[in-house]
Design a protein around this motif. Structure first.
Motif, PDB file in Angstrom:
ATOM      1  N   ASP A  26       0.644  -1.303   0.068  1.00 25.26           N
ATOM      2  CA  ASP A  26       0.098  -0.159   0.008  1.00 25.26           C
ATOM      3  C   ASP A  26       0.834   1.362  -0.088  1.00 25.26           C
ATOM      4  OD1 ASP A  26      -2.647  -1.053  -0.093  1.00 25.26           O
ATOM      5  OD2 ASP A  26      -2.209  -1.728   2.057  1.00 25.26           O
ATOM      6  N   LEU A  27       2.257   1.198  -0.104  1.00 25.05           N
ATOM      7  CA  LEU A  27       3.040   2.188  -0.017  1.00 25.05           C
ATOM      8  C   LEU A  27       3.727   2.577  -1.201  1.00 25.05           C
ATOM      9  CD1 LEU A  27       4.451   2.000   3.687  1.00 25.05           C
ATOM     10  CD2 LEU A  27       2.704   3.244   2.835  1.00 25.05           C
ATOM     11  N   PRO A  28       4.015   3.981  -1.491  1.00 26.95           N
ATOM     12  CA  PRO A  28       4.850   3.945  -2.720  1.00 26.95           C
ATOM     13  C   PRO A  28       6.326   3.299  -2.642  1.00 26.95           C
ATOM     14  CG  PRO A  28       4.132   6.123  -1.463  1.00 26.95           C
ATOM     15  CD  PRO A  28       3.836   5.059  -0.737  1.00 26.95           C
ATOM     16  N   LEU A  29       6.648   3.058  -3.773  1.00 24.19           N
ATOM     17  CA  LEU A  29       7.956   2.110  -4.245  1.00 24.19           C
ATOM     18  C   LEU A  29       8.930   2.733  -3.244  1.00 24.19           C
ATOM     19  CD1 LEU A  29       8.650  -0.190  -6.034  1.00 24.19           C
ATOM     20  CD2 LEU A  29       8.684   1.231  -7.867  1.00 24.19           C
ATOM     21  N   LEU A  30       8.897   3.978  -3.445  1.00 23.14           N
ATOM     22  CA  LEU A  30      10.455   4.598  -2.693  1.00 23.14           C
ATOM     23  C   LEU A  30      10.440   4.330  -1.162  1.00 23.14           C
ATOM     24  CD1 LEU A  30      12.634   6.442  -3.521  1.00 23.14           C
ATOM     25  CD2 LEU A  30      11.199   8.393  -2.830  1.00 23.14           C
ATOM     26  N   ASP A  31       9.008   4.242  -0.552  1.00 24.62           N
ATOM     27  CA  ASP A  31       9.069   3.886   1.022  1.00 24.62           C
ATOM     28  C   ASP A  31       9.550   2.384   1.049  1.00 24.62           C
ATOM     29  OD1 ASP A  31       7.692   6.092   1.001  1.00 24.62           O
ATOM     30  OD2 ASP A  31       6.124   5.451   2.166  1.00 24.62           O
ATOM     31  N   SER A  32       9.702   1.462   0.182  1.00 26.80           N
ATOM     32  CA  SER A  32      10.331   0.148   0.483  1.00 26.80           C
ATOM     33  C   SER A  32      11.917   0.407   0.254  1.00 26.80           C
ATOM     34  CB  SER A  32       9.641  -0.390  -0.491  1.00 26.80           C
ATOM     35  OG  SER A  32       8.352  -0.989  -0.324  1.00 26.80           O
ATOM     36  N   TYR A  33      12.146   1.186  -0.661  1.00 29.12           N
ATOM     37  CA  TYR A  33      13.656   1.437  -0.766  1.00 29.12           C
ATOM     38  C   TYR A  33      14.224   2.083   0.241  1.00 29.12           C
ATOM     39  CZ  TYR A  33      12.707   0.117  -5.530  1.00 29.12           C
ATOM     40  OH  TYR A  33      11.978  -0.543  -6.578  1.00 29.12           O
ATOM     41  N   ARG A  34      13.364   3.211   0.987  1.00 31.84           N
ATOM     42  CA  ARG A  34      14.129   3.555   1.995  1.00 31.84           C
ATOM     43  C   ARG A  34      14.270   2.832   3.333  1.00 31.84           C
ATOM     44  NH1 ARG A  34      10.214   8.630   1.486  1.00 31.84           N
ATOM     45  NH2 ARG A  34      11.421  10.173   0.043  1.00 31.84           N
ATOM     46  N   LEU A  35      13.311   1.758   3.337  1.00 31.15           N
ATOM     47  CA  LEU A  35      13.576   0.613   4.276  1.00 31.15           C
ATOM     48  C   LEU A  35      14.698  -0.056   4.200  1.00 31.15           C
ATOM     49  CD1 LEU A  35      12.196  -0.728   6.999  1.00 31.15           C
ATOM     50  CD2 LEU A  35      11.252  -2.412   5.216  1.00 31.15           C
ATOM     51  N   MET A  36      14.839  -0.481   2.949  1.00 33.04           N
ATOM     52  CA  MET A  36      16.143  -1.239   2.487  1.00 33.04           C
ATOM     53  C   MET A  36      17.361  -0.436   2.987  1.00 33.04           C
ATOM     54  SD  MET A  36      15.006  -4.095   1.368  1.00 33.04           S
ATOM     55  CE  MET A  36      13.400  -4.315   2.026  1.00 33.04           C
ATOM     56  N   HIS A  37      17.434   0.641   2.575  1.00 32.38           N
ATOM     57  CA  HIS A  37      18.534   1.646   2.755  1.00 32.38           C
ATOM     58  C   HIS A  37      18.932   1.578   4.200  1.00 32.38           C
ATOM     59  CE1 HIS A  37      19.668   6.168   3.361  1.00 32.38           C
ATOM     60  NE2 HIS A  37      20.634   5.495   3.549  1.00 32.38           N
ATOM     61  N   ARG A  38      17.768   1.760   5.358  1.00 29.35           N
ATOM     62  CA  ARG A  38      18.285   1.780   6.703  1.00 29.35           C
ATOM     63  C   ARG A  38      18.437   0.073   7.071  1.00 29.35           C
ATOM     64  NH1 ARG A  38      13.976   4.461   9.571  1.00 29.35           N
ATOM     65  NH2 ARG A  38      15.277   4.176  11.411  1.00 29.35           N
ATOM     66  N   ALA A  70      14.992  -3.506  -5.326  1.00 25.44           N
ATOM     67  CA  ALA A  70      15.021  -3.639  -3.844  1.00 25.44           C
ATOM     68  C   ALA A  70      16.225  -4.367  -3.419  1.00 25.44           C
ATOM     69  CB  ALA A  70      13.599  -4.086  -3.357  1.00 25.44           C
ATOM     70  N   ALA A  71      16.535  -5.516  -4.388  1.00 20.83           N
ATOM     71  CA  ALA A  71      17.099  -6.491  -4.133  1.00 20.83           C
ATOM     72  C   ALA A  71      18.586  -6.206  -4.111  1.00 20.83           C
ATOM     73  CB  ALA A  71      16.947  -7.860  -4.792  1.00 20.83           C
ATOM     74  N   LEU A  72      19.035  -5.051  -5.262  1.00 19.65           N
ATOM     75  CA  LEU A  72      20.255  -4.851  -5.540  1.00 19.65           C
ATOM     76  C   LEU A  72      20.765  -3.281  -4.800  1.00 19.65           C
ATOM     77  CD1 LEU A  72      20.064  -5.447  -9.271  1.00 19.65           C
ATOM     78  CD2 LEU A  72      21.437  -6.793  -7.576  1.00 19.65           C
ATOM     79  N   LEU A  73      19.819  -2.830  -4.115  1.00 17.96           N
ATOM     80  CA  LEU A  73      20.336  -1.410  -3.336  1.00 17.96           C
ATOM     81  C   LEU A  73      21.628  -1.498  -2.613  1.00 17.96           C
ATOM     82  CD1 LEU A  73      16.798   0.043  -2.553  1.00 17.96           C
ATOM     83  CD2 LEU A  73      18.591   0.960  -4.164  1.00 17.96           C
ATOM     84  N   HIS A  74      21.826  -2.595  -1.816  1.00 18.21           N
ATOM     85  CA  HIS A  74      22.917  -2.810  -0.814  1.00 18.21           C
ATOM     86  C   HIS A  74      24.383  -3.570  -1.782  1.00 18.21           C
ATOM     87  CE1 HIS A  74      20.941  -6.753  -0.847  1.00 18.21           C
ATOM     88  NE2 HIS A  74      21.933  -7.080  -0.411  1.00 18.21           N
ATOM     89  N   ASP A  75      24.146  -3.441  -2.945  1.00 19.06           N
ATOM     90  CA  ASP A  75      25.404  -3.802  -3.584  1.00 19.06           C
ATOM     91  C   ASP A  75      25.707  -5.316  -3.419  1.00 19.06           C
ATOM     92  OD1 ASP A  75      26.199  -1.577  -5.158  1.00 19.06           O
ATOM     93  OD2 ASP A  75      26.942  -0.856  -3.234  1.00 19.06           O
ATOM     94  N   PRO A  76      24.890  -6.213  -3.399  1.00 15.95           N
ATOM     95  CA  PRO A  76      25.179  -7.596  -3.380  1.00 15.95           C
ATOM     96  C   PRO A  76      26.093  -8.256  -4.440  1.00 15.95           C
ATOM     97  CG  PRO A  76      23.068  -7.447  -4.374  1.00 15.95           C
ATOM     98  CD  PRO A  76      23.283  -6.141  -4.137  1.00 15.95           C
ATOM     99  N   GLU A  77      26.849  -9.072  -3.848  1.00 13.85           N
ATOM    100  CA  GLU A  77      27.805  -9.589  -4.752  1.00 13.85           C
ATOM    101  C   GLU A  77      27.424 -10.791  -5.866  1.00 13.85           C
ATOM    102  OE1 GLU A  77      31.568 -10.149  -1.858  1.00 13.85           O
ATOM    103  OE2 GLU A  77      29.719  -9.128  -1.149  1.00 13.85           O
ATOM    104  N   VAL A  78      26.376 -11.421  -5.093  1.00 16.15           N
ATOM    105  CA  VAL A  78      25.550 -12.303  -5.696  1.00 16.15           C
ATOM    106  C   VAL A  78      24.306 -12.039  -5.817  1.00 16.15           C
ATOM    107  CG1 VAL A  78      25.859 -13.859  -3.832  1.00 16.15           C
ATOM    108  CG2 VAL A  78      25.269 -14.684  -6.010  1.00 16.15           C
ATOM    109  N   LEU A  79      23.391 -12.533  -7.133  1.00 19.53           N
ATOM    110  CA  LEU A  79      21.962 -11.984  -7.110  1.00 19.53           C
ATOM    111  C   LEU A  79      21.441 -13.509  -7.557  1.00 19.53           C
ATOM    112  CD1 LEU A  79      19.584 -10.204  -6.938  1.00 19.53           C
ATOM    113  CD2 LEU A  79      20.122  -9.780  -9.558  1.00 19.53           C
ATOM    114  N   TYR A  80      20.329 -13.893  -6.719  1.00 20.80           N
ATOM    115  CA  TYR A  80      19.611 -15.065  -6.885  1.00 20.80           C
ATOM    116  C   TYR A  80      18.215 -14.551  -7.522  1.00 20.80           C
ATOM    117  CZ  TYR A  80      22.755 -17.352  -3.672  1.00 20.80           C
ATOM    118  OH  TYR A  80      24.141 -17.549  -2.975  1.00 20.80           O
ATOM    119  N   LEU A  81      17.735 -15.101  -8.487  1.00 20.88           N
ATOM    120  CA  LEU A  81      16.696 -14.848  -9.052  1.00 20.88           C
ATOM    121  C   LEU A  81      15.853 -16.105  -9.343  1.00 20.88           C
ATOM    122  CD1 LEU A  81      18.536 -12.930 -11.588  1.00 20.88           C
ATOM    123  CD2 LEU A  81      16.614 -11.773 -10.409  1.00 20.88           C
TER     124      LEU A  81
END
Lengths: 291, 266, 338
Positions: C112-124, C169-180
């Motif tokens: 129910d929240l704007p996309l950006l809010d989810s990213y801010r959560l990941m940020h923190r 959302a899965a890449l904001l923290h610079d993961p070295e490996v990405l599973y999809l």
């Protein structure tokens, strides 16, 4: 470009490792705070529905107390307790339970998260699953129940006859916090059980909702075995019965000595520790069975 | 397939769907038994203080507790059953499909709900009652005819209960978020059906009112028959009256709603 | 090939990893049977830093069980497993900072929240340094064309937009490996294309290791130089995609619409007509071969109106391959024991 990205990435990786080593409790509380804030914002997207459900929550619990009032429209005493005395027990039980329900009540949805596989999305995040699960679907509407509990407690304090001492005054907030912690432990233990039996979520209602209902009435109403059970096995009696009878100047249940009234913090700590162990066992079982 | 057989099949499906959740059923039996226990002790204290409260003696009051716990899910006094499912279908628009099915919408859902209720009666109702009968002194009739009369009242209670919940569910045609309505319906049902306290204990005018409302058909009516506290015919007439009124109201609202769906194109 | 990754050849490392489940199966009204299922049966492989690997197999083959062990969700029953030197099941939260996971059908975004809010959560939550977060967000949002959607509540996004949102959302923290896990499932052609293009770029420019499961053979063809095929919990094949086609001996179908009804086209072997319906004819040809010579030949000799190539279905390829491997006891996996 690829080169710079990688070099920077590596420094950042060191930082990440340092970050990941902070205390689990601090991490958990931090994640809990952040996720609940998200849910509150999310709830506010439907303000009308939020107001209505909060009010509904309040009325639901208020009707529960109306039942007590109806009983007292026909009698003057129940189990040797007057209406203000029962309201005192009721308010303490309802407030403590309401606070626990507000804080970690969503944990009863764990079975569903296991079934539909969404628990996994929490497990790949750098925060304790317990904190994430407790904050999940955080419902501010549950304040309705807390409000009702506080109002009943207020009514009780205004009408009941208590010989106040400093010890009794001090015991009031201690009782509420310990009581909420004991109920939190019950919620967490119930959720841990759902790792093993996902469909049996309703069992925990018997201990959570059933528990608070039981504690709303005086211990003198119930069979001794039942009182023993909720004192020594599942120590719900320390939420209000034991300390509140002391405050009211009534005989303590099971003839317990007066100092037992000051045990709730210790009992709460023990309950939380046991619930934590149960949670770890549950999570371990989930991680080995995947179901 | 004959229409009778169609609805029988739907009902059987409703029964089977609930029968698959074995652990959930066991959990429900446990929880109802615990709540029954707590209520028995409070009622005992109450009737000790005021024997013959509401015209019941202690054994009858305790029996009332176990009837209530056994019928709570069957009669969905606090809502549930097809209510949530139907609301979901209305909200997602799947209801349009149901409207064009060559079967009556209301009868279809009624059949499904009766199947569910039948399962809840057997799966969740019997055990708490047996537990209560073994552990406490219950005032149970010994003649078969009273039990038969009780079961008829339970069946009529199922109809009234469905009538109420069908109306609640249909509000979803007009309201985007049904949480509030569902919750209000739950509160009213739970309080006015006599789950908290037998309705004949309610004092004065409040008592008069709750005893005349449809919810008193759910628990109070069958319980009074089993406890020999009421005569079958007036009880049935009261229940049937509410059942007919509610089901008719449901039909009316449904036809208004259906017109909306057709006009809006689903 | 192994030598090329000498420094970092074992970024992901599995050595005889096993996962055994006890499954209670209902066999009658009250009877239950206890069965031991080897969901993952002694799998060994390594993935070098910067590789892009497809992990495929039939439903229930053990793909998601492997991914769950790699991400620390499940504890292996046996064997040794390391990701970036970390034992996932022991240090789940430490590993979480270094990996990104996208579950195809389970969004981690706030509905129910704007996309950006989810990213801010990941940020923190991931404690991403502010400058780094801003830089990553800008870059990812631009690449995945989400700029106009940051303030839109997630529930109003299309499936394709949501998937791209989840990838960010899965890449904001610079993961070295990405599973999809099934990153293109249910997406329209345009969205699929965008996701693939992005993943290719992420891998090439940023050196992110990517491991993906999919049912879409085009995902594999366009993205992965290496595929691993798993069936019944065992690694059946590990090598380049062309090898898979050869082993699977799969075929593509060329659908040809002619001006009028004609006798079956005389195509150069091994291509052959498999079906004729009025002016439309279906020709099967090896999947590994190029369609161009065949098309050129038909265009030169027949009155052509339209044509299209149908890719082989991945399930069909795998089934065929598994069938052809059925007799050999030793799976021809190049690196299975590397």
């Amino acid at each position: 470009m690829a080169e710079t990205g990688r070099v920077a990435g590596r420094d950042w990786a060191v930082e990440k490792d340092l970050g990941a080593r902070s205390s689990r409790v601090v991490d958990g509380l931090r994640a809990y705070r952040m996720i609940t804030a998200m849910w509150i914002r999310s709830t506010m997207a439907y303000r009308a529905s939020f107001l209505m459900t909060t009010f509904g929550n309040f009325v639901a619990t208020a009707l529960d107390f109306v039942a007590v009032l109806l009983m007292f429209s026909r009698v003057d005493e129940l189990g040797g307790y007057t209406l203000p005395q029962i309201a005192f027990l009721y308010g303490l039980s309802s407030t403590a339970f309401g606070l626990a329900d507000l804080a970690v009540g969503s944990m009863e949805k764990l079975g569903r998260r296991v079934r539909d596989g969404t628990l996994d999305t929490l497990m790949v995040r750098p925060a304790p699953v317990l904190a994430q699960m407790a904050a999940d679907q955080f419902g501010l509407r549950r304040l309705g129940r807390v409000t009702q509990g506080v109002l009943v407690l207020g009514y009780a304090l205004a009408t009941v006859d208590i010989d106040w001492t400093w010890a009794k005054v001090l015991l009031m907030p201690v009782m509420l916090v310990s009581g909420a912690a004991i109920f939190c432990a019950v919620f967490v233990a119930g959720a841990s059980f759902q790792f093993v039996a996902q469909d049996a979520a309703e069992v925990q209602n018997a201990f959570t909702y059933g528990g608070t209902t039981l504690l709303q009435y005086p211990p003198t109403l119930f069979a001794t075995e039942l009182v023993r059970g909720v004192t020594f096995v599942l120590p719900l009696a320390f939420v209000n019965w034991v300390p509140a009878t002391y405050v009211l100047g009534m005989p303590l249940p099971l003839g317990l000595p007066g100092w037992a009234a000051f045990l709730p913090p210790l009992v709460a700590a023990a309950c939380c520790a046991l619930a934590g162990l149960a949670w770890r066992a549950g999570l371990r079982s989930y991680r080995s069975t995947g179901s | 397939m004959g229409t009778g057989r169609l609805y029988a099949t739907v009902a059987a499906g409703g029964f089977r769907r609930y029968a698959t959740y074995r652990a959930a059923t066991a959990a429900g039996v446990f929880t109802n038994t615990v709540f029954g226990l707590i209520l028995v002790y409070t009622y005992t204290a109450l009737w000790d203080e005021r024997p013959h409260l509401g015209g019941y003696d202690l054994a009858q009051a305790v029996t009332y507790v176990w009837i209530g716990q056994s019928l709570f899910k069957t009669l969905a006094s606090g809502g549930g059953g097809v209510e949530g499912e139907l609301m979901e279908r209305i909200r997602t628009g799947d209801i349009a499909v149901d409207l064009f099915r060559p079967a009556d919408l209301q009868l279809w859902w009624l059949a499904a709900d009766l199947g569910r209720a039948a399962f809840e009666l057997l799966g969740r109702g019997v055990l708490p009652f047996v537990f209560g009968a073994l552990v406490f002194d219950l005032a149970l009739p010994t003649d078969v005819s009273t039990w038969a009369a009780f079961l008829v009242a339970v069946l009529l209670g199922m109809l009234v209960s469905f009538g109420i919940r069908y109306l609640v569910a249909l509000t979803a045609f007009w309201l985007m978020d049904g949480t509030g309505v569902t919750q209000m319906a739950m509160l009213t049902g739970w309080f006015c059906s006599g789950m908290v306290l037998p309705l004949n204990v309610f004092p004065g005018a409040l008592g008069e009112v709750v005893r005349a409302l449809p919810w008193s058909s759910l628990l109070q009516a069958p319980a009074d028959l089993l406890l020999g506290h009421a005569d079958p015919l007036p009880t049935y007439a009261f229940q049937a009256g509410w059942a007919v009124a509610l089901l008719a109201a449901g039909r009316l609202v449904q036809s208004v709603a259906a017109r909306r769906v057709v006009v809006q194109g689903g | 090939m192994k030598g090329a990754f000498a420094v970092d050849s074992a970024f992901i490392e599995l050595d005889r990893v096993e996962k055994v489940f006890d499954v209670h199966r209902k066999t009658g009204f009250m009877r239950r049977e206890l069965r031991r299922v080897r969901a993952v049966d002694s799998i060994s492989f390594t993935v070098a830093r910067g590789e892009m690997v497809g992990y495929i197999g039939p439903n229930g083959a053990g793909k998601s069980t492997t991914i769950k062990m790699l991400t620390g969700i499940l504890t292996p029953s046996g064997g040794r497993l390391r990701v970036a030197g970390i034992d996932p099941s022991r240090e789940r939260t430490r590993l979480a900072h270094r990996i990104g996971v996208v579950f195809g059908q389970r969004t981690t975004l706030w509905w129910d929240l704007p996309l950006l809010d989810s990213y801010r959560l990941m940020h923190r939550m991931y404690r991403i340094p502010d400058a780094r977060y801003r830089e990553n967000l800008d870059r990812l949002v631009e690449l995945l064309e989400l700029g106009d959607l940051l303030d839109v509540p997630v529930r109003q996004l299309s499936l394709g937009q949501r998937m791209r949102g989840d990838i960010v959302a899965a890449l904001l923290h610079d993961p070295e490996v990405l599973y999809l896990d099934e990153p293109t499932i249910g997406l329209d052609v345009v969205s699929k294309g965008k996701v693939r293009e992005f993943l290719r770029e992420l891998n090439a420019e940023h050196g992110t290791t990517v491991l993906l499961t999919t049912h879409d053979l085009q995902d594999i063809e366009q993205l992965c130089s290496r595929v691993m095929v798993i069936d019944h919990g065992r690694l059946m094949y590990d090598g380049p995609l062309t090898g898979l086609h050869e082993v699977g001996d799969s075929e593509r179908i060329l659908v040809v619409d002619l001006e009028r009804e004609l006798p079956p086209i005389e195509a150069p072997a091994p291509a052959r007509v498999v079906k004729v319906d009025g002016p439309r004819q279906w020709l099967a040809f090896p999947a590994a071969a190029s369609a161009a010579p065949l098309v050129a030949r038909i265009a030169a000799e027949y009155p052509l109106v339209d044509l299209s190539v149908r890719e082989p279905d991945i399930e069909a390829v795998i089934a065929k391959m598994l069938h052809s491997l059925g007799d050999t006891t030793d799976p021809p996996s190049e690196r299975a024991t590397a």
